[in-house]
Design a protein around this motif. Structure first.
Motif, PDB file in Angstrom:
ATOM      1  N   THR A 109       0.901  -1.377   0.059  1.00  0.00           N
ATOM      2  CA  THR A 109       0.193  -0.039  -0.108  1.00  0.00           C
ATOM      3  C   THR A 109       0.934   1.355   0.098  1.00  0.00           C
ATOM      4  OG1 THR A 109      -0.206  -0.086   2.349  1.00  0.00           O
ATOM      5  CG2 THR A 109      -1.981  -1.041   1.310  1.00  0.00           C
ATOM      6  N   GLY A 110       2.236   1.135   0.205  1.00  0.00           N
ATOM      7  CA  GLY A 110       3.236   2.195   0.159  1.00  0.00           C
ATOM      8  C   GLY A 110       3.325   2.837  -1.184  1.00  0.00           C
TER       9      GLY A 110
ATOM     10  N   ASP B 171       6.241   2.621  -2.922  1.00  0.00           N
ATOM     11  CA  ASP B 171       7.156   1.705  -3.867  1.00  0.00           C
ATOM     12  C   ASP B 171       6.300   0.613  -4.175  1.00  0.00           C
ATOM     13  OD1 ASP B 171       9.131   3.860  -3.319  1.00  0.00           O
ATOM     14  OD2 ASP B 171      10.685   2.491  -2.585  1.00  0.00           O
TER      15      ASP B 171
ATOM     16  N   ARG C 136      -1.697  -4.225   6.062  1.00  0.00           N
ATOM     17  CA  ARG C 136      -2.271  -4.421   7.417  1.00  0.00           C
ATOM     18  C   ARG C 136      -3.487  -4.070   7.554  1.00  0.00           C
ATOM     19  NH1 ARG C 136       1.319   0.050  10.590  1.00  0.00           N
ATOM     20  NH2 ARG C 136       1.278   1.662   8.970  1.00  0.00           N
TER      21      ARG C 136
ATOM     22  N   LEU D  82       3.972  -6.533  10.404  1.00  0.00           N
ATOM     23  CA  LEU D  82       5.206  -6.947  10.588  1.00  0.00           C
ATOM     24  C   LEU D  82       5.592  -7.467  11.993  1.00  0.00           C
ATOM     25  CD1 LEU D  82       7.059  -3.900   8.979  1.00  0.00           C
ATOM     26  CD2 LEU D  82       7.083  -6.175   8.180  1.00  0.00           C
TER      27      LEU D  82
ATOM     28  N   LEU E 110       9.444  -4.414   1.857  1.00  0.00           N
ATOM     29  CA  LEU E 110       9.395  -2.722   1.476  1.00  0.00           C
ATOM     30  C   LEU E 110       8.695  -2.007   2.791  1.00  0.00           C
ATOM     31  CD1 LEU E 110       8.280  -2.461  -2.144  1.00  0.00           C
ATOM     32  CD2 LEU E 110      10.365  -2.792  -1.306  1.00  0.00           C
TER      33      LEU E 110
ATOM     34  N   SER F 123       8.606   4.603   7.842  1.00  0.00           N
ATOM     35  CA  SER F 123       9.735   4.947   6.866  1.00  0.00           C
ATOM     36  C   SER F 123       9.887   6.420   7.096  1.00  0.00           C
ATOM     37  CB  SER F 123       9.269   4.782   5.399  1.00  0.00           C
ATOM     38  OG  SER F 123       8.130   5.635   4.960  1.00  0.00           O
TER      39      SER F 123
ATOM     40  N   TYR G 167       9.049   1.435  18.098  1.00  0.00           N
ATOM     41  CA  TYR G 167       8.181   1.065  17.246  1.00  0.00           C
ATOM     42  C   TYR G 167       8.913   0.864  15.835  1.00  0.00           C
ATOM     43  CZ  TYR G 167       4.390   0.471  13.664  1.00  0.00           C
ATOM     44  OH  TYR G 167       3.778  -0.096  12.822  1.00  0.00           O
TER      45      TYR G 167
ATOM     46  N   TYR H  66      15.537   5.611  12.749  1.00  0.00           N
ATOM     47  CA  TYR H  66      15.191   4.956  11.391  1.00  0.00           C
ATOM     48  C   TYR H  66      16.484   4.600  10.607  1.00  0.00           C
ATOM     49  CZ  TYR H  66      14.217   4.729   6.385  1.00  0.00           C
ATOM     50  OH  TYR H  66      14.029   4.265   5.023  1.00  0.00           O
TER      51      TYR H  66
ATOM     52  N   LYS I 102      17.725   0.392   9.798  1.00  0.00           N
ATOM     53  CA  LYS I 102      18.094   0.126   8.486  1.00  0.00           C
ATOM     54  C   LYS I 102      19.516  -0.566   8.415  1.00  0.00           C
ATOM     55  CE  LYS I 102      14.462   0.859   5.942  1.00  0.00           C
ATOM     56  NZ  LYS I 102      13.741  -0.144   4.916  1.00  0.00           N
TER      57      LYS I 102
ATOM     58  N   HIS J  77      13.538   8.822  -3.608  1.00  0.00           N
ATOM     59  CA  HIS J  77      12.878   8.666  -4.702  1.00  0.00           C
ATOM     60  C   HIS J  77      11.287   8.894  -4.354  1.00  0.00           C
ATOM     61  CE1 HIS J  77      13.416   4.794  -2.986  1.00  0.00           C
ATOM     62  NE2 HIS J  77      12.210   4.251  -3.205  1.00  0.00           N
TER      63      HIS J  77
HETATM   64  P1  NAP Z   1       5.886   4.170   2.506  1.00  0.00           P
HETATM   65  O1  NAP Z   1       5.239   4.834   1.333  1.00  0.00           O
HETATM   66  O2  NAP Z   1       5.714   4.964   3.905  1.00  0.00           O
HETATM   67  O3  NAP Z   1       5.112   2.664   2.567  1.00  0.00           O
HETATM   68  C1  NAP Z   1       5.607   2.051   3.772  1.00  0.00           C
HETATM   69  C2  NAP Z   1       4.544   0.704   3.800  1.00  0.00           C
HETATM   70  O4  NAP Z   1       4.981  -0.026   4.874  1.00  0.00           O
HETATM   71  C3  NAP Z   1       3.066   0.941   3.804  1.00  0.00           C
HETATM   72  O5  NAP Z   1       2.676   0.086   2.788  1.00  0.00           O
HETATM   73  C4  NAP Z   1       2.923   0.720   5.233  1.00  0.00           C
HETATM   74  O6  NAP Z   1       1.540   0.291   5.541  1.00  0.00           O
HETATM   75  C5  NAP Z   1       3.926  -0.614   5.312  1.00  0.00           C
HETATM   76  N1  NAP Z   1       3.895  -0.932   7.031  1.00  0.00           N
HETATM   77  C6  NAP Z   1       4.428   0.227   7.785  1.00  0.00           C
HETATM   78  N2  NAP Z   1       4.325  -0.258   9.097  1.00  0.00           N
HETATM   79  C7  NAP Z   1       3.637  -1.586   8.898  1.00  0.00           C
HETATM   80  C8  NAP Z   1       3.810  -2.667  10.069  1.00  0.00           C
HETATM   81  N3  NAP Z   1       3.883  -2.689  11.050  1.00  0.00           N
HETATM   82  N4  NAP Z   1       3.157  -3.869   9.321  1.00  0.00           N
HETATM   83  C9  NAP Z   1       3.238  -3.897   8.063  1.00  0.00           C
HETATM   84  N5  NAP Z   1       3.251  -3.037   7.050  1.00  0.00           N
HETATM   85  C10 NAP Z   1       3.600  -1.934   7.657  1.00  0.00           C
HETATM   86  O7  NAP Z   1       7.237   4.028   2.063  1.00  0.00           O
HETATM   87  P2  NAP Z   1       8.043   3.838   0.685  1.00  0.00           P
HETATM   88  O8  NAP Z   1       8.540   5.243   0.226  1.00  0.00           O
HETATM   89  O9  NAP Z   1       7.192   3.017  -0.212  1.00  0.00           O
HETATM   90  O10 NAP Z   1       9.417   3.235   0.909  1.00  0.00           O
HETATM   91  C11 NAP Z   1       9.448   1.830   0.811  1.00  0.00           C
HETATM   92  C12 NAP Z   1      10.528   1.156   1.422  1.00  0.00           C
HETATM   93  O11 NAP Z   1      11.858   1.693   1.079  1.00  0.00           O
HETATM   94  C13 NAP Z   1      10.505   1.466   2.936  1.00  0.00           C
HETATM   95  O12 NAP Z   1      10.993   0.373   3.795  1.00  0.00           O
HETATM   96  C14 NAP Z   1      11.486   2.597   3.097  1.00  0.00           C
HETATM   97  O13 NAP Z   1      11.967   2.784   4.734  1.00  0.00           O
HETATM   98  C15 NAP Z   1      12.362   2.310   2.105  1.00  0.00           C
HETATM   99  N6  NAP Z   1      13.162   3.516   1.373  1.00  0.00           N
HETATM  100  C16 NAP Z   1      12.446   4.343   0.890  1.00  0.00           C
HETATM  101  C17 NAP Z   1      13.234   5.500   0.178  1.00  0.00           C
HETATM  102  C18 NAP Z   1      12.278   6.422  -0.533  1.00  0.00           C
HETATM  103  O14 NAP Z   1      12.843   7.658  -0.688  1.00  0.00           O
HETATM  104  N7  NAP Z   1      10.980   6.397  -0.516  1.00  0.00           N
HETATM  105  C19 NAP Z   1      14.507   5.454   0.183  1.00  0.00           C
HETATM  106  C20 NAP Z   1      15.207   4.438   0.652  1.00  0.00           C
HETATM  107  C21 NAP Z   1      14.633   3.518   1.237  1.00  0.00           C
HETATM  108  P3  NAP Z   1       0.233   1.512   5.588  1.00  0.00           P
HETATM  109  O15 NAP Z   1      -0.049   1.734   3.993  1.00  0.00           O
HETATM  110  O16 NAP Z   1      -0.928   0.662   6.206  1.00  0.00           O
HETATM  111  O17 NAP Z   1       0.750   2.528   6.396  1.00  0.00           O
END
Ligand code: NAP
Ligand code: GDD
Length: 328
Positions: free
Chosen positions: A11-12, A14, A34, A60, A81, A85, A96, A150, A154, A180
């Protein structure tokens, strides 16, 4: 027979782009989401009716559901993923944050190692792990120096992946992705906060935008380009770690200027800084070297800084115009 991909965090931002990408490639996609008290599947509405998409509930924090899903799904590829975040928020909820990133990854890795060791695993590592190390550009050999709960989490998850890869011969890779963005970016990350506010100011729905540190520099790419790199890592014979970045850095101020100039808005009239939005420990500059990914994965970022900023603003303008019409 088509391959099965398991995606945590579908749902996020990426997760949604990766699901689009894998469905187009003919994968059967099992997306984990979730349960929340309100519906939070906006980003995957476009693929909701696709017969190759299966959504399952999990968290998770729930070890037995992780284990069951791995057994039932028997994935060929696992993309981890999901995470808390938000870097600033990790200072407020460090426990958390560590729980989701460190223990969440650990649980998934253990289920993978025991139940489907021939599958391939992708871990969402982050450029935040370089933290306040002043060395630029950052590449795969740059020392990690995390500057937030955070980033500390990681780093731990990143090390677990390497440890499991070496210890158990698993095909587990980490993508060290630099920032990104996209029209699907979470609204509290700085780029989207700026493009959404600019659109609302343009339409008279908001007057002020409050920001923190405008001098921080980030290497900003487009999420749609970056999910292809995740997939490419799992198609290699050998698992490894890769930097995914554009190789360009810009300050928050530059992003703000790009968007406000494009929108025909004055920064002086509408933007103020708020000390509460500064971080206890800032990451001053991120600039990645994507040379290894270019050479080995044959991956190139397609969308550049200016195009990204304009794309996000135009998308927010359209969304806010619809909202304005709905309240008139
Ligand atoms: P995002 O939009 O914040 O999405 C995070 C996802 O994790 C959402 O689907 C969220 O669900 C889910 N989540 C959070 N807590 C959870 C839990 N306790 N149990 C199950 N699911 C949970 O992040 P993103 O930008 O897509 O990034 C994807 C990943 O890449 C993350 O791990 C982030 O740390 C990493 N990352 C991101 C970037 C960037 O620039 N975007 C760069 C490097 C690394 P809900 O929708 O229910 O909240
Ligand atoms: N969020 C936010 N809100 N950031 C602000 C603001 C504001 O009002 N004002 C200035 N900033 C600055 C932050 O201090 C930071 O230096 C920069 O803008 C970028 O902040 P974010 O967009 O929140 O992203 P991030 O760099 O902290 O983290 C993102 O990228 C990481 C990869 O480097 C997240 O997506 C992380 O999950 C990801 O790992």
């Amino acid at each position: 027979m088509s391959k099965t991909a398991l995606i945590t965090g579908i749902t996020g931002q990426d997760g949604s782009y990766l699901a689009d990408f894998l469905l187009r490639k003919g994968y059967r996609v099992v997306g984990l989401k979730r349960r929340t008290s309100s519906i939070c599947t906006d980003r995957i509405n476009n693929i909701y009716d696709n017969e190759n998409l299966i959504l399952k509930y999990y968290d998770l924090d729930d070890a037995s559901s992780t284990w069951n899903i791995m057994l039932e799904t028997q994935p060929d590829e696992i993309y981890n993923l999901a995470a808390q975040s938000h870097v600033r928020v990790s200072f407020d909820i460090p426990e958390y944050t560590l729980q989701t990133i460190v223990m969440g990854t650990m649980r998934l890795l253990n289920a993978y190692k025991t139940l489907v060791p021939d599958a391939r695993f992708y871990q969402a590592s982050s450029s935040e792990m370089f933290g306040d190390n002043p060395q630029v550009p950052q590449d795969e050999s740059t020392a990690l120096s995390p500057a937030s709960p955070y980033a500390c989490a990681k780093v731990c998850a990143h090390n677990l992946i390497r440890n499991y890869r070496v210890a158990y011969g698993l095909h587990a890779s980490s993508g060290i992705l630099f920032n990104h963005e996209s029209p699907r970016r979470g609204e509290t990350f700085v780029t989207r906060k700026i493009t959404q506010a600019a659109a609302r100011i343009k339409l008279g729905l908001q007057d002020k935008l409050y920001l923190g540190n405008l001098d921080a520099q980030r290497d900003w790419g487009f999420a749609g380009d970056y999910v292809e790199a995740m997939w490419l890592m799992l198609q290699q014979d050998k698992a490894d770690d890769y930097i995914i970045a554009t190789g360009e850095t810009h300050s928050v101020r530059e992003f703000l200027e790009e968007v406000f100039n494009h929108a025909g808005l004055s920064i002086d009239d509408h933007v103020e800084t708020d000390p509460r939005l500064f971080r206890p420990h800032e990451v001053p500059v991120l600039l990645g070297s994507p040379e290894k990914a270019k050479k080995v994965l044959k991956w190139e970022p397609k969308i550049k800084f200016q195009q990204l900023a304009h794309m996000m603003y135009e998308s927010d303008l359209e969304e806010q115009e619809k909202f304005k019409r709905s309240i008139q």
